[in-house]
Motif scaffolding. Structure first.
Motif, short mmCIF file in Angstrom:
data_model
loop_
_atom_site.label_atom_id
_atom_site.label_comp_id
_atom_site.label_asym_id
_atom_site.label_seq_id
_atom_site.Cartn_x
_atom_site.Cartn_y
_atom_site.Cartn_z
N LEU A 63 0.83 -1.21 0.00
CA LEU A 63 0.00 0.00 0.00
C LEU A 63 0.86 1.26 0.00
CD1 LEU A 63 -2.80 -1.04 2.54
CD2 LEU A 63 -2.97 -0.89 0.05
N LYS A 64 1.87 1.29 0.86
CA LYS A 64 2.74 2.47 0.95
C LYS A 64 3.53 2.68 -0.34
CE LYS A 64 3.35 1.94 5.96
NZ LYS A 64 4.31 1.59 7.05
N THR A 65 4.07 1.58 -0.89
CA THR A 65 4.85 1.68 -2.12
C THR A 65 3.98 2.11 -3.30
OG1 THR A 65 6.29 -0.08 -1.30
CG2 THR A 65 6.47 0.48 -3.63
N THR A 66 2.78 1.57 -3.37
CA THR A 66 1.84 1.93 -4.44
C THR A 66 1.55 3.42 -4.43
OG1 THR A 66 0.81 -0.27 -4.42
CG2 THR A 66 -0.46 1.52 -5.40
N GLN A 67 1.35 3.98 -3.25
CA GLN A 67 1.06 5.41 -3.12
C GLN A 67 2.24 6.25 -3.60
OE1 GLN A 67 0.06 5.81 1.02
NE2 GLN A 67 -2.00 4.99 0.77
N ILE A 68 3.47 5.80 -3.27
CA ILE A 68 4.66 6.55 -3.69
C ILE A 68 4.79 6.52 -5.21
CG2 ILE A 68 7.19 6.58 -3.63
CD1 ILE A 68 7.01 5.40 -0.80
N VAL A 69 4.61 5.33 -5.80
CA VAL A 69 4.72 5.19 -7.25
C VAL A 69 3.64 6.01 -7.95
CG1 VAL A 69 4.60 3.57 -9.20
CG2 VAL A 69 5.80 2.91 -7.10
N GLN A 70 2.41 5.93 -7.44
CA GLN A 70 1.31 6.66 -8.06
C GLN A 70 1.57 8.17 -8.07
OE1 GLN A 70 -1.93 4.97 -9.24
NE2 GLN A 70 -1.41 6.78 -10.44
N LYS A 71 2.08 8.70 -6.98
CA LYS A 71 2.38 10.14 -6.92
C LYS A 71 3.47 10.51 -7.92
CE LYS A 71 0.97 10.95 -2.13
NZ LYS A 71 1.42 11.32 -0.75
N ARG A 75 3.19 13.13 -11.64
CA ARG A 75 3.98 14.35 -11.84
C ARG A 75 4.58 14.46 -13.23
NH1 ARG A 75 6.50 12.66 -6.71
NH2 ARG A 75 5.39 13.64 -4.97
N VAL A 76 4.42 13.42 -14.06
CA VAL A 76 5.05 13.45 -15.39
C VAL A 76 3.99 13.33 -16.49
CG1 VAL A 76 7.24 12.51 -14.57
CG2 VAL A 76 5.45 10.96 -15.33
N ASP A 77 4.35 13.78 -17.68
CA ASP A 77 3.43 13.74 -18.83
C ASP A 77 3.67 12.55 -19.75
OD1 ASP A 77 2.16 16.12 -18.07
OD2 ASP A 77 3.72 17.33 -19.04
N ASN A 78 4.89 12.01 -19.72
CA ASN A 78 5.23 10.91 -20.62
C ASN A 78 5.91 9.78 -19.86
OD1 ASN A 78 4.65 12.04 -23.42
ND2 ASN A 78 5.94 13.64 -22.57
N LEU A 131 -1.83 -4.90 -20.80
CA LEU A 131 -1.25 -3.56 -20.76
C LEU A 131 -2.33 -2.48 -20.68
CD1 LEU A 131 1.69 -3.75 -23.36
CD2 LEU A 131 1.79 -3.94 -20.87
N LEU A 132 -3.44 -2.69 -21.38
CA LEU A 132 -4.54 -1.72 -21.32
C LEU A 132 -5.16 -1.68 -19.93
CD1 LEU A 132 -6.19 -2.44 -24.79
CD2 LEU A 132 -5.05 -0.32 -24.10
N LYS A 133 -5.29 -2.84 -19.31
CA LYS A 133 -5.80 -2.89 -17.94
C LYS A 133 -4.85 -2.17 -16.98
CE LYS A 133 -8.26 -7.30 -18.46
NZ LYS A 133 -8.28 -8.74 -18.06
N LEU A 134 -3.56 -2.41 -17.18
CA LEU A 134 -2.54 -1.75 -16.35
C LEU A 134 -2.62 -0.24 -16.49
CD1 LEU A 134 1.13 -2.68 -15.84
CD2 LEU A 134 0.63 -0.49 -16.89
N ALA A 135 -2.75 0.24 -17.74
CA ALA A 135 -2.83 1.68 -17.99
C ALA A 135 -4.02 2.29 -17.27
CB ALA A 135 -2.93 1.96 -19.49
N ARG A 139 -3.83 4.76 -14.00
CA ARG A 139 -4.27 6.06 -14.53
C ARG A 139 -3.19 6.71 -15.41
NH1 ARG A 139 -5.81 6.40 -9.13
NH2 ARG A 139 -4.36 8.09 -8.65
N LEU A 140 -2.61 5.88 -16.29
CA LEU A 140 -1.57 6.39 -17.18
C LEU A 140 -2.13 7.00 -18.45
CD1 LEU A 140 1.06 3.52 -16.79
CD2 LEU A 140 1.12 5.81 -15.78
N GLY A 141 -3.30 6.50 -18.90
CA GLY A 141 -3.98 7.10 -20.03
C GLY A 141 -3.08 7.39 -21.20
#
Length: 476
Positions: A63-71, A75-78, A131-135, A139-141
């Protein structure tokens, strides 16, 4: 002096670090060997945690690692993805997907996102569907632009998803090697023969006889290296060891297995094959972690040059290998991802620009990328586009960096007038060249160790363990 027992939190942290770093199952804390070890140092430690306690702690870390990665991803566009498809020792197929980016401090970051099972006879649609499910999950879109993978036959389906595909460089070299052997029965038979010799000397009695001969001939006490002959690096290691030990091998085979003896011609051909595969090895600079995509064209040029030298020296295998190598990389300098990443890497910039007819195309593509970025960032950036041609020309006039310098350090500066070009560089330099870290892709012992350990993990907890292992740098 009094001795103080480590606290429970220190004890737990040490146990967790061992489990995550070395990819042990969490149940190791209840296995007899671990308990005997723990008992031997029991004066320093409290009693070991149970597997349930360890599992609970691992889930909290998820949970903690997921939150760090998600943040970090927000912060990036690509971002770029690399996806490795691998098979366990029980023939179950998985795909592990990693996300790559360059953050605002111009530091390359790679986060393992997930490991998912694939059907035994999987199709491109299964691969792309994951990969589409992962995106969607992360929330990589539209942030994903390119996918690097070690799987062939995915290009059409990847493009349907709106992404570009880059074949894994390490896997492509293996493909070149396999195609060369397939096209030449003589070289294929030689490699197969060497595989049989190495397999023979994996037997206990044959190893004993080899050690005896090594002592007599004063050769290093090394075992032969086994290989299936389907990957260039493991084959190279096998051939190098056979060459080193050929006198001891010959002495044993003369007495115990005459049919496996190598002729003088075969020994010479082993040296020719070794020289060619060394061209691959020398071109790949050692490094921890992932190599940038910008390394591929320079490495391809280095390999081509070395293979040509070997051909001129009368090496027949070099001619065969070069033919298939050149076929696989014939369009490398026509690929925008390869050429732009190389051009925007100040160590290699002029390699692509010096190509006849390529310079104008590359410059126009970079200008188009800058204009597109200006349109996308309108209204949310205080930086205003000035003269993109002037910005690019200023970069092209910069002095080249040495090969051992960090190309990202050049772009880490606060000049507003270079912002658009630097953002284009960020997009292209974030892409990696292999589906796994280069220090694993180009190190057979590390690759073998990783394959063995992840194959032994409980499928129920495999995703959790590889996620924590791949992102353990966030836990320190």
């Amino acid at each position: 002096m009094p001795r103080f027992a480590p606290s429970l939190s220190d004890q737990m942290k040490a146990s967790m670090d061992m489990i995550i770093s070395d990819l042990h199952p969490h149940t190791i804390v209840e296995e007899p060997g671990f308990l005997r070890f723990f008992k031997s140092i029991s004066q320093m430690f409290q009693r070991p945690p149970t597997s349930n306690v360890i599992l609970s702690e691992l889930q909290d870390l998820i949970l903690k690692t997921t939150q760090i990665v998600q943040k970090s991803l927000e912060r990036v566009d690509n971002v770029a993805l690399s996806s490795e498809v691998w098979i366990t020792t029980t023939n179950k197929t998985y795909m592990t997907t990693t996300c790559h980016l360059i953050d605002n401090t111009w530091t390359r970051k790679s986060y393992v996102l997930e490991t998912k099972p694939l059907p035994e006879e999987y199709k491109p649609s299964h691969f792309v569907g994951q990969l589409l499910k992962l995106a969607d999950t992360w929330r990589l879109g539209s942030k994903i632009k390119v996918v690097v993978t070690n799987v062939d036959g995915m290009k059409k389906d990847i493009r349907k998803a709106g992404w570009d595909l880059i074949p894994c460089f390490a896997n492509t070299l293996d493909v070149v090697f396999k195609e060369t052997l397939k096209a030449s029965s003589d070289w294929k038979e030689l490699v197969q023969r060497c595989c049989e010799i190495s397999e023979h000397f994996s037997l206990v009695e044959a190893q004993r006889q080899l050690k005896k001969a090594q002592l007599k001939l004063r050769l290093p006490q090394h075992n032969l290296v086994e290989s299936k002959g389907d990957k260039w690096l493991s084959t190279l290691n096998m051939l190098v060891r056979i060459s080193e030990q050929h006198r001891a091998v010959r002495e044993v085979l003369l007495e115990f297995n005459y049919d496996l003896l190598l002729s003088e011609t075969e020994l010479k051909n082993i040296m020719k094959t070794t020289s060619c595969l060394m061209a691959f090895k020398y071109a790949i600079s050692p490094a921890e972690g992932y190599h940038s995509l910008s390394n591929i064209i320079p490495q391809v040029e280095d390999i081509r040059k070395k293979l040509l030298e070997l051909q001129l020296g009368g090496n027949e295998f070099a001619k065969e290998l070069a033919q298939h190598f050149n076929h696989r990389f014939s369009k490398a300098k026509e690929n925008d991802w390869l050429t732009l990443s190389t051009t925007l890497d100040l160590r290699y910039r002029d390699i692509t620009l010096s190509e006849k007819g390529a310079s104008a195309r590359i410059k126009n593509k970079i200008i188009a990328e800058m204009k597109h970025l200006a349109e996308e960032s309108h209204g949310r950036s205080f930086r205003q586009p000035d003269n993109f041609h002037k910005d690019l020309r200023r970069y092209l006039e910069k002095e080249m960096l040495q090969r051992n310098w960090d190309p990202l350090a050049f772009w880490n500066f606060p000049k507003d007038e270079d912002w658009y070009l630097s953002e284009v560089a960020r997009k292209y330099l974030a892409v990696v060249s292999t589906a796994v870290p280069a220090d694993i892709a180009f190190d057979t012992e590390k690759a073998r160790l990783v394959a063995s350990r992840r194959s032994n993990l409980d499928p129920e907890h495999l995703n959790m363990m590889l996620f924590l292992n791949g992102n353990r740098f966030l836990l320190s």
